[in-house]
Design a protein around this motif. Structure first.
Motif, PDB file in Angstrom:
ATOM      1  N   UNK A  94       7.870 -48.859  23.348  1.00  0.00           N
ATOM      2  CA  UNK A  94       6.512 -48.757  22.825  1.00  0.00           C
ATOM      3  C   UNK A  94       5.790 -47.498  23.267  1.00  0.00           C
ATOM      4  N   UNK A  95       6.338 -46.776  24.252  1.00  0.00           N
ATOM      5  CA  UNK A  95       5.710 -45.544  24.734  1.00  0.00           C
ATOM      6  C   UNK A  95       6.178 -44.308  23.967  1.00  0.00           C
ATOM      7  N   UNK A  96       7.190 -44.462  23.112  1.00  0.00           N
ATOM      8  CA  UNK A  96       7.719 -43.318  22.381  1.00  0.00           C
ATOM      9  C   UNK A  96       6.664 -42.799  21.406  1.00  0.00           C
ATOM     10  N   UNK A  97       6.440 -41.498  21.353  1.00  0.00           N
ATOM     11  CA  UNK A  97       5.434 -40.940  20.439  1.00  0.00           C
ATOM     12  C   UNK A  97       5.701 -41.337  18.989  1.00  0.00           C
ATOM     13  N   UNK A  98       4.636 -41.549  18.240  1.00  0.00           N
ATOM     14  CA  UNK A  98       4.740 -42.012  16.857  1.00  0.00           C
ATOM     15  C   UNK A  98       5.497 -41.031  15.979  1.00  0.00           C
ATOM     16  N   UNK A  99       5.371 -39.736  16.249  1.00  0.00           N
ATOM     17  CA  UNK A  99       5.982 -38.734  15.378  1.00  0.00           C
ATOM     18  C   UNK A  99       7.340 -38.237  15.885  1.00  0.00           C
ATOM     19  N   UNK A 100       7.887 -38.865  16.919  1.00  0.00           N
ATOM     20  CA  UNK A 100       9.192 -38.442  17.443  1.00  0.00           C
ATOM     21  C   UNK A 100      10.316 -38.897  16.511  1.00  0.00           C
ATOM     22  N   UNK A 101      11.358 -38.093  16.413  1.00  0.00           N
ATOM     23  CA  UNK A 101      12.546 -38.472  15.661  1.00  0.00           C
ATOM     24  C   UNK A 101      13.339 -39.472  16.486  1.00  0.00           C
ATOM     25  N   UNK A 102      13.730 -40.590  15.896  1.00  0.00           N
ATOM     26  CA  UNK A 102      14.403 -41.665  16.623  1.00  0.00           C
ATOM     27  C   UNK A 102      15.872 -41.733  16.232  1.00  0.00           C
ATOM     28  N   UNK A 103      16.738 -41.793  17.231  1.00  0.00           N
ATOM     29  CA  UNK A 103      18.176 -41.932  17.000  1.00  0.00           C
ATOM     30  C   UNK A 103      18.676 -43.075  17.868  1.00  0.00           C
ATOM     31  N   UNK A 104      19.029 -44.178  17.224  1.00  0.00           N
ATOM     32  CA  UNK A 104      19.502 -45.372  17.936  1.00  0.00           C
ATOM     33  C   UNK A 104      21.011 -45.319  18.074  1.00  0.00           C
ATOM     34  N   UNK A 105      21.495 -45.249  19.324  1.00  0.00           N
ATOM     35  CA  UNK A 105      22.936 -45.229  19.544  1.00  0.00           C
ATOM     36  C   UNK A 105      23.450 -46.595  19.980  1.00  0.00           C
ATOM     37  N   UNK A 106      22.527 -47.548  20.175  1.00  0.00           N
ATOM     38  CA  UNK A 106      22.829 -48.970  20.306  1.00  0.00           C
ATOM     39  C   UNK A 106      23.901 -49.384  21.271  1.00  0.00           C
ATOM     40  N   UNK A 107      24.078 -48.672  22.382  1.00  0.00           N
ATOM     41  CA  UNK A 107      25.205 -48.978  23.267  1.00  0.00           C
ATOM     42  C   UNK A 107      25.010 -50.284  24.028  1.00  0.00           C
ATOM     43  N   UNK A 108      25.914 -51.210  23.785  1.00  0.00           N
ATOM     44  CA  UNK A 108      26.058 -52.438  24.562  1.00  0.00           C
ATOM     45  C   UNK A 108      27.547 -52.631  24.805  1.00  0.00           C
ATOM     46  N   UNK A 109      27.864 -53.523  25.734  1.00  0.00           N
ATOM     47  CA  UNK A 109      29.266 -53.812  25.994  1.00  0.00           C
ATOM     48  C   UNK A 109      29.939 -54.274  24.709  1.00  0.00           C
TER      49      UNK A 109
END
Length: 502
Positions: free
Chosen positions: A44-59
């Motif tokens: 929730x702290x990520x800036x609104x205009x930042x580009x988001x890249x989800x790499x989704x790493x879980x076991x």
């Protein structure tokens, strides 16, 4: 122009455990490459205009291979971006941060590392387990419990047993039986205390205390969800004596708090203090209106007004931003009395060195109108500095006083926005979140706009006042209203609901 990469540890989940340095860097991020284990509070702290890249790493489940992640970091930095690689826990503790640095160094990309609070220490602490204690052990050992499919453990269990220290296994829940068997075969006592700690520092935190010989069976019986860690050692005996988090009145409760994006939520802070996991959702954004000429002309003539009234903290903030743009300061207010709606607005005013002359006992627009009307004798000029969609009840009360002139300046709009990072619909439909707290009707409407398709009957709404409740009722939510329109009353109401006394 070359950019820079920051490897930032987000901690275990609780936003309060995110480091100040990490938050400072994240607020400046232009690109954020984030993991599945990053807590919602930090997301929730990520800036609104930042580009988001989800790499989704879980076991056993990676959205993007490690080689691709490293390549993405390099490519974004070469485009001149400030890139944050946001990782759960600490980047260098089984976070593969070192592997990502290899390519950055090879490509001569500038970088920094911001360590994070590791779950290996913080999760046991939240569950009442100190990983070291002079009466029980003199060392702690952190081991990855993850094992590649069809591969044997590359762990020297005999060496671990000989240390006599606390053993913390990360990412090992799926192999719990193998880990316990390995320790027993290496000579560990069958009655050695052991624990599985699930989703530590969140509302879903759960601890299962047993022994090395009985823990696999007990964990299966009680059910364990990932992420979870395994702790083995005498210090597990202290879990009940030293428990503290679960004793707080709102422990185990997850609460969504809506707020304007620009404001830090005091409500969220109070709920967290009582033990709740708080999900802050910026449901609305405050946007100053394109009426610079009108605003500037009004502010330059502030001395012609008898009263200046604010109905929200956002109004106060926008007012002083405009005052600065006009190269004016608080001396312009020397002849003006100040009226505010509620403690929150009053406290925001105090940040600028000003104190309210008038505040109604109840934080309703109609009550502010009545209080102002009582303070007027006729002929006064009042400036209302507020949102375009302001309540008409305030104006109706002032209209009852002959000769009063009201300048209702619509200085800003409230714009609804959605969160691309959090599946709010699933939070309520899957009963992950217990309550939603609303402190204005506009945040109710913003919430509704941000979650299309949500069955609002599944939302238990805690409302600060009548209009807020009416907006939630209109959507079909199950509503509860505080006894008075104040943050203290809202927190008390949530505690009563959580305690089952309502």
């Amino acid at each position: 122009m070359q950019g820079k990469v920051y490897l930032v540890g987000a901690g275990p989940a609780d936003a309060g455990l995110f480091t100040r340095r990490g938050e400072e860097i994240l607020k400046r991020a232009q690109v954020v490459v984030y993991d599945a284990l990053v807590g919602q509070g930090v997301l929730g702290m990520i800036p609104r205009d930042a580009k988001l890249i989800n790499v989704g790493k879980r076991a056993s489940h990676h959205t993007m291979r490690q080689e691709e992640i490293s390549r993405v970091l390099v490519e974004e930095a070469k485009q001149g971006q400030l890139v944050v690689r946001l990782k759960g826990g600490d980047p260098f503790l089984f976070g593969r941060g070192g592997e990502e640095l290899e390519l950055l160094v090879k490509e001569q990309i500038p970088f920094e590392v911001v360590p994070g609070v590791t779950s290996a220490i913080s999760v046991p602490a939240y569950c009442g387990i100190p990983v070291t204690h002079r009466d029980y052990c003199s060392s702690v050992h952190i081991i990855t419990g993850h094992r590649r499919v069809d591969k044997q453990y590359n762990i020297d269990f005999e060496a671990l047993v000989r240390t006599g220290g606390t053993l913390v296994f990360l990412m090992g829940v799926t192999a719990l039986a193998d880990i316990c068997s390995g320790l027993l075969e290496a000579g560990m006592r069958a009655d050695m205390p052991a624990a599985v700690l699930q989703k530590g520092t969140t509302a879903a935190q759960k601890k299962i205390i047993a022994t090395v010989s009985t823990l696999p069976e007990e964990a299966e019986r009680r059910g364990v969800e990932t992420p979870a860690i395994i702790v083995v050692g005498e210090v597990c005996r202290l879990a009940e004596r030293f428990s503290w988090q679960e004793k707080k009145p709102l422990a185990g409760k997850k609460i969504l708090v809506t707020r304007p994006r620009e404001l830090v939520s005091e409500m969220a802070a109070r709920l967290r203090e009582q033990g709740a996991e708080v999900l802050e959702l910026p449901a609305i954004r405050i946007v100053p209106r394109e009426c610079a000429g009108e605003v500037e002309e009004t502010l330059k003539n502030l001395r012609t007004f008898d009263w200046l009234a604010f109905t929200s903290p956002s109004g106060v903030r926008v007012f002083f931003e405009n005052l600065k743009k006009c190269r004016l300061d608080i001396r312009s207010l020397s002849a003006v009395k100040l009226a505010v709606l509620g403690n929150g607005t009053g406290k925001e005013l105090e940040k600028y060195g000003c104190y309210a002359d008038l505040m109604p006992q109840q934080a309703y627009a109609q009550e502010l109108g009545k209080a102002l009307a009582e303070a007027c004798r006729g002929g006064e000029r009042i400036l209302l500095f507020r949102a375009a969609a302001g309540s008409q009840e305030l104006l109706e009360e002032l209209a009852k006083v002959p000769g009063v002139v009201v300048n209702d300046l619509a200085a800003y709009d409230t714009v609804y926005e959605t969160s691309p990072l959090i599946d709010v619909r699933a939070e309520f439909e899957e009963k992950k979140t217990d309550y939603a707290v609303f402190t204005s009707a506009s945040t109710v409407r913003g919430f509704a706009e941000s979650v299309p398709g949500l069955d609002f009957t599944k939302v238990r709404a805690v409302c600060i006042g009548r209009k807020t409740k009416a907006a939630a009722d209109e959507l079909g939510m199950e509503t509860f209203m505080a006894e008075e329109p104040s943050m203290d009353a809202v927190v008390r109401l949530v505690e009563k609901l959580a305690g089952g006394s309502l």
